[in-house]
Scaffold this motif. Structure first.
Motif, PDB file in Angstrom:
ATOM      1  N   GLY A  89      -1.653  -5.363   2.075  1.00 56.11           N
ATOM      2  CA  GLY A  89      -2.299  -4.191   1.508  1.00 56.11           C
ATOM      3  C   GLY A  89      -1.433  -3.269   0.686  1.00 56.11           C
ATOM      4  O   GLY A  89      -1.936  -2.295   0.117  1.00 56.11           O
ATOM      5  N   THR A  90      -0.128  -3.530   0.603  1.00 56.38           N
ATOM      6  CA  THR A  90       0.753  -2.675  -0.189  1.00 56.38           C
ATOM      7  C   THR A  90       0.609  -3.025  -1.665  1.00 56.38           C
ATOM      8  O   THR A  90       0.865  -4.159  -2.064  1.00 56.38           O
ATOM      9  N   THR A  91       0.216  -2.037  -2.464  1.00 54.70           N
ATOM     10  CA  THR A  91       0.053  -2.259  -3.899  1.00 54.70           C
ATOM     11  C   THR A  91       1.180  -1.633  -4.717  1.00 54.70           C
ATOM     12  O   THR A  91       1.342  -1.952  -5.888  1.00 54.70           O
ATOM     13  N   ALA A  92       1.950  -0.740  -4.101  1.00 48.43           N
ATOM     14  CA  ALA A  92       3.102  -0.134  -4.772  1.00 48.43           C
ATOM     15  C   ALA A  92       4.149   0.193  -3.720  1.00 48.43           C
ATOM     16  O   ALA A  92       3.814   0.567  -2.591  1.00 48.43           O
ATOM     17  N   MET A  93       5.422   0.067  -4.091  1.00 50.61           N
ATOM     18  CA  MET A  93       6.495   0.298  -3.130  1.00 50.61           C
ATOM     19  C   MET A  93       7.732   0.858  -3.814  1.00 50.61           C
ATOM     20  O   MET A  93       7.924   0.716  -5.023  1.00 50.61           O
ATOM     21  N   PHE A 317      17.357   0.282  18.340  1.00 50.92           N
ATOM     22  CA  PHE A 317      16.591  -0.390  17.299  1.00 50.92           C
ATOM     23  C   PHE A 317      17.466  -0.542  16.055  1.00 50.92           C
ATOM     24  O   PHE A 317      18.332   0.293  15.782  1.00 50.92           O
ATOM     25  N   ALA A 318      17.212  -1.609  15.305  1.00 52.77           N
ATOM     26  CA  ALA A 318      17.991  -1.861  14.092  1.00 52.77           C
ATOM     27  C   ALA A 318      17.096  -2.018  12.867  1.00 52.77           C
ATOM     28  O   ALA A 318      17.580  -2.391  11.802  1.00 52.77           O
ATOM     29  N   GLY A 319      15.823  -1.721  13.010  1.00 48.97           N
ATOM     30  CA  GLY A 319      14.944  -1.822  11.851  1.00 48.97           C
ATOM     31  C   GLY A 319      13.533  -2.177  12.252  1.00 48.97           C
ATOM     32  O   GLY A 319      13.263  -2.684  13.344  1.00 48.97           O
ATOM     33  N   SER A 320      12.619  -1.911  11.347  1.00 52.30           N
ATOM     34  CA  SER A 320      11.204  -2.196  11.560  1.00 52.30           C
ATOM     35  C   SER A 320      10.848  -3.547  10.953  1.00 52.30           C
ATOM     36  O   SER A 320      11.432  -3.970   9.956  1.00 52.30           O
ATOM     37  N   VAL A 321       9.868  -4.201  11.547  1.00 53.24           N
ATOM     38  CA  VAL A 321       9.330  -5.441  10.977  1.00 53.24           C
ATOM     39  C   VAL A 321       7.841  -5.256  10.692  1.00 53.24           C
ATOM     40  O   VAL A 321       7.074  -6.208  10.654  1.00 53.24           O
ATOM     41  N   SER A 322       7.459  -4.012  10.483  1.00 54.08           N
ATOM     42  CA  SER A 322       6.051  -3.688  10.313  1.00 54.08           C
ATOM     43  C   SER A 322       5.571  -3.968   8.891  1.00 54.08           C
ATOM     44  O   SER A 322       6.362  -4.116   7.957  1.00 54.08           O
ATOM     45  N   THR A 323       4.261  -4.038   8.756  1.00 53.73           N
ATOM     46  CA  THR A 323       3.604  -4.090   7.455  1.00 53.73           C
ATOM     47  C   THR A 323       2.608  -2.934   7.394  1.00 53.73           C
ATOM     48  O   THR A 323       2.263  -2.349   8.415  1.00 53.73           O
ATOM     49  N   ALA A 324       2.154  -2.605   6.181  1.00 49.10           N
ATOM     50  CA  ALA A 324       1.378  -1.380   5.996  1.00 49.10           C
ATOM     51  C   ALA A 324       0.065  -1.375   6.772  1.00 49.10           C
ATOM     52  O   ALA A 324      -0.366  -0.330   7.278  1.00 49.10           O
ATOM     53  N   ASP A 325      -0.586  -2.513   6.876  1.00 51.05           N
ATOM     54  CA  ASP A 325      -1.841  -2.562   7.623  1.00 51.05           C
ATOM     55  C   ASP A 325      -1.653  -2.145   9.069  1.00 51.05           C
ATOM     56  O   ASP A 325      -2.508  -1.467   9.663  1.00 51.05           O
ATOM     57  N   ARG A 326      -0.535  -2.526   9.633  1.00 53.01           N
ATOM     58  CA  ARG A 326      -0.232  -2.179  11.021  1.00 53.01           C
ATOM     59  C   ARG A 326      -0.049  -0.668  11.187  1.00 53.01           C
ATOM     60  O   ARG A 326      -0.465  -0.092  12.210  1.00 53.01           O
ATOM     61  N   LEU A 327       0.540  -0.020  10.206  1.00 49.85           N
ATOM     62  CA  LEU A 327       0.729   1.426  10.277  1.00 49.85           C
ATOM     63  C   LEU A 327      -0.625   2.137  10.355  1.00 49.85           C
ATOM     64  O   LEU A 327      -0.819   3.043  11.176  1.00 49.85           O
ATOM     65  N   VAL A 328      -1.543   1.729   9.486  1.00 41.62           N
ATOM     66  CA  VAL A 328      -2.876   2.340   9.471  1.00 41.62           C
ATOM     67  C   VAL A 328      -3.587   2.095  10.795  1.00 41.62           C
ATOM     68  O   VAL A 328      -4.174   3.008  11.396  1.00 41.62           O
ATOM     69  N   ARG A 329      -3.517   0.867  11.262  1.00 44.76           N
ATOM     70  CA  ARG A 329      -4.176   0.495  12.520  1.00 44.76           C
ATOM     71  C   ARG A 329      -3.608   1.314  13.681  1.00 44.76           C
ATOM     72  O   ARG A 329      -4.365   1.818  14.536  1.00 44.76           O
ATOM     73  N   ASN A 330      -2.289   1.483  13.721  1.00 45.70           N
ATOM     74  CA  ASN A 330      -1.666   2.230  14.815  1.00 45.70           C
ATOM     75  C   ASN A 330      -2.054   3.699  14.803  1.00 45.70           C
ATOM     76  O   ASN A 330      -2.271   4.304  15.861  1.00 45.70           O
TER      77      ASN A 330
END
Length: 394
Positions: A89-93, A317-330
């Motif tokens: 779902g990421t269209t710009a970064m 922790f040493a970093g995230s492995v998340s994607t944008a959809d997961r952020l919205v869902r959380n």
């Protein structure tokens, strides 16, 4: 120009969710957002099948994904990271670096410039985010201590000669020379952010007065309340929550920040001051196991488990492995945030923070046709970037 018509969808606008609406794309722009169906004539039809139609997600802090890192020094890596995150779902970064020597940063700028020209099938690049090297040693996290130093005008002025490639720069405001650095960033039109810092409230106030306007990954790598000679001092965490002048970004992977902190930040700052970020490393989109943070040749070895990257000894922790959809869902499931507000924090607010709200971040006529279609579980069905369909769930 050929038109695309998205019909039979729940359209998320900045003001409401249209239960059954239509979005018309002409070329690379949105030309109509309306209720009901619309007969456009000769057009490609996308049936949203009752799913949500949302502005594309904007990730303003991301390091990698799909086995690649922006610090690898490889144009292919840039392109593959952009393609991987588009699927979610990421269209710009805003591609983000790590603390390194000046020569490595300059090389990364050169590679970014070329990758930007050749990025046809992934999330659009909005400019680089230089994360470091002007940090507090005590708050460095997984940043390489060999390269941490004070802001050097000769160094940063040379790098900023390419300021059209640099969108933001994160630094610790208590470092010697950080105020002059913030002023220079502001003069160059580069977003100055507070990060990896031991600053207290008074230093944050001075930073805001000198051009800093964003707190990088709130709660991570920054000071909280401290005591000196029995007196308490507010840290960057409290300052960021208190000061309306500061926007904040949060890693809403559900691990870096548990539900109570997500709820607290949302309650205090609200959706118009919060940007959701993945802060994703190369392991995003890959199965658990060993990985590397930063450059694949000399980066930090980490282990990915429990949906997060950890130091090998599992002490941090040493970093995230998340994607944008997961952020919205959380944010919806863990922080009890309404869907529309979650989308604001993943699109409209980051667009405003990066100064691109005139063309991105919302489904409005005249904006770039960056659109995501997802189901009620925020599972991505289709991603459209600049009017081009770059991903469709099979």
């Amino acid at each position: 120009m050929k038109k695309i018509v998205i019909t039979n969808g729940k359209i998320i606008t900045p003001f409401r969710i249209i239960p059954e609406g239509t979005v018309v794309i002409t070329g690379s722009k949105i030309t109509t957002v309306c209720e009901g169906k619309l007969d456009v004539g000769n057009a490609n039809i996308i049936d949203a099948k009752g799913h949500y139609v949302s502005p594309g997600f904007i990730d303003i802090h991301v390091h990698g994904g799909g086995g690649f890192d922006f610090m690898d020094g490889d144009e292919l890596g840039f392109l593959k990271i952009a393609e991987l995150h588009a699927k979610y779902g990421t269209t710009a970064m805003v591609p983000t670096t790590l603390t390194s020597e000046k020569e490595h940063l300059i090389k990364t700028l050169d590679i970014y410039e070329q990758a930007h020209k050749n990025n046809k099938n992934g999330a659009e690049f909005l400019g680089l985010h230089l994360e470091g090297p002007y940090f507090a040693m005590n708050q460095r996290g997984a940043q390489d201590p060999r390269y941490i130093r004070d802001p050097d005008p000769q160094e940063y002025m040379e790098i900023l000669q390419r300021s059209n490639l640099i969108a933001r720069w994160s630094a610790a405001p208590e470092r010697n020379g950080a105020m002059a650095f913030g002023r220079h960033l502001q003069e160059k039109g580069v977003l100055a952010a507070i990060a990896h810092t031991d600053a207290v409230y008074e230093e944050v106030v001075e930073a805001v007065e000198n051009g800093y306007s964003l707190s990088t990954h709130l709660y991570s790598g920054m000071s909280g309340v401290s005591r000196k000679n029995a007196f308490r001092y507010a840290g960057v965490i409290e300052s960021s929550l208190l000061m309306d002048e500061l926007d904040v970004e949060i890693i809403a992977d559900g691990i870096h920040l548990p539900a109570p902190l997500l709820k607290l930040i949302y309650k205090v700052k609200g959706p118009y001051k919060i940007a959701l970020i993945t802060d994703a490393m190369r392991a995003a989109g890959n199965p658990p196991g060993e990985s590397i943070l930063g450059n694949k040749q000399n980066g930090l070895k980490v282990i990915v488990e429990d949906d997060v990257a950890k130091l090998p000894d599992r002490t941090a922790f040493a970093g995230s492995v998340s994607t944008a959809d997961r952020l919205v869902r959380n944010m919806i499931e863990m922080a009890d945030v309404p869907l529309r507000d979650a989308i604001l924090m993943m699109s409209t607010t980051p667009a405003r923070i990066m100064g691109i709200q005139d063309r991105k971040g919302s489904l409005l006529t005249g904006k770039d046709a960056d659109i995501v279609i997802f189901d009620r579980n925020i599972q991505i069905q289709e991603t459209i970037i600049g009017g081009k369909r770059v991903y469709k769930k099979s």
